[in-house]
Design an enzyme around this catalytic site. Sequence first.
Site, PDB file in Angstrom:
ATOM      1  CB  THR A  48      -1.814   4.500  21.056  1.00 53.12           C
ATOM      2  OG1 THR A  48      -0.754   4.392  21.759  1.00 53.12           O
ATOM      3  CG2 THR A  48      -3.223   4.867  22.035  1.00 53.12           C
ATOM      4  CB  THR A  49      -4.069   5.448  16.400  1.00 52.59           C
ATOM      5  OG1 THR A  49      -3.460   6.550  17.075  1.00 52.59           O
ATOM      6  CG2 THR A  49      -5.125   6.086  15.428  1.00 52.59           C
ATOM      7  CE1 TYR A 111      -2.116   0.326  37.331  1.00 53.22           C
ATOM      8  CE2 TYR A 111      -0.493  -1.335  37.336  1.00 53.22           C
ATOM      9  CZ  TYR A 111      -1.708  -0.653  38.047  1.00 53.22           C
ATOM     10  OH  TYR A 111      -2.378  -1.057  39.043  1.00 53.22           O
ATOM     11  CE1 TYR A 137       3.831   8.398  21.685  1.00 54.73           C
ATOM     12  CE2 TYR A 137       2.891   6.220  21.521  1.00 54.73           C
ATOM     13  CZ  TYR A 137       2.769   7.490  21.341  1.00 54.73           C
ATOM     14  OH  TYR A 137       1.490   7.910  21.365  1.00 54.73           O
ATOM     15  NE  ARG A 142      -2.999   7.401  24.007  1.00 56.95           N
ATOM     16  CZ  ARG A 142      -4.277   6.903  24.197  1.00 56.95           C
ATOM     17  NH1 ARG A 142      -4.671   5.860  24.912  1.00 56.95           N
ATOM     18  NH2 ARG A 142      -5.119   7.235  23.480  1.00 56.95           N
ATOM     19  CE  LYS A 165       3.210   9.531  18.070  1.00 56.49           C
ATOM     20  NZ  LYS A 165       2.333   8.594  17.991  1.00 56.49           N
ATOM     21  CB  ILE A 207       3.905   9.156  14.214  1.00 54.79           C
ATOM     22  CG1 ILE A 207       5.272   8.619  13.658  1.00 54.79           C
ATOM     23  CG2 ILE A 207       2.956   7.931  14.500  1.00 54.79           C
ATOM     24  CD1 ILE A 207       6.096   7.901  14.665  1.00 54.79           C
TER      25      ILE A 207
END
Length: 289
Positions: A48-49, A111, A137, A142, A165, A207
């Site tokens: 994402t980052t 989503y 993850y 999000r 994560k 992370i």
Amino acid sequence: MINEKLRGTGVALVTPFASDLSVDYKAFEKLLAFVLDGGVNYLVINGTTAESVTTTSAEKTEILRFIKKHVGGRVPLVYGIGGNNTQQVVASLAETDLEGISAILSVSPYYNKPSQQGIYQHYLQIADASPVPVILYNVPGRTGSNVAAETTLKLALHDNIIGIKEASGNLEQCMYIAKHRPENFMLISGDDLLTLPMTAFGAEGVISVLANAFPEKFSNMVQLCLDHNFKEATALLHTFVDINPLMYEEGNPVGVKAVLERFGVCSPNVRLPLIEASAGLKDRLHKLL
């Protein structure tokens, strides 16, 4: 063991962009040198980052090739491959050159908000198809849905799923996973400021977003946690308490790129729909720094 290779601080790398918003590979070289000299334990690519939702397939391929070449095996690499279309994720696994990659990091479907059974079946297909181990993850903020602890523990029984994560922010859920997981299943913090308490009850590290900008100090904090030196680790943790919220105030990686600009590592440029940090945010960051 793979778990030992991925213990400690993994940095979720940003993707530096030039003024025309192309990938800035000179700045990428600086960033890699900066975090590796800071002592991070491994790199996470295309998360994402990294603004992975706005980089093209061709850019992803070139970024991965570039990082492999410049890291040269000095630290393990984890690559982000996830999504809300299971068939597409499986196809991406087949199309991506995962040679030299220690594991993939795969975000739970976003989503479309599947049931727990849907999440479970999604990850089973990915784990069966992946040529390298899989790290789950969970980031409900999000994705819009939580991977329940019971689902994580069922998935942990798969030979090719080695950890999670956890960025749910739910410490009780994380404790439950830590208590009931198989011996070799890793619990990894997905929230920088929760790394200390999570390590105290069994997490193997983090992370991290902050480790882009503060690799040495953050890696030292995590190692102190792993060494059960929580007094010194807490002192370092407190130095991040005020700045951490500013990393996300205008979206990630807007805040951390503004800090990296201040340190001369890369520009603050991000791709729409994100926009560069506002003057007000930069001013508050600079005062803290």
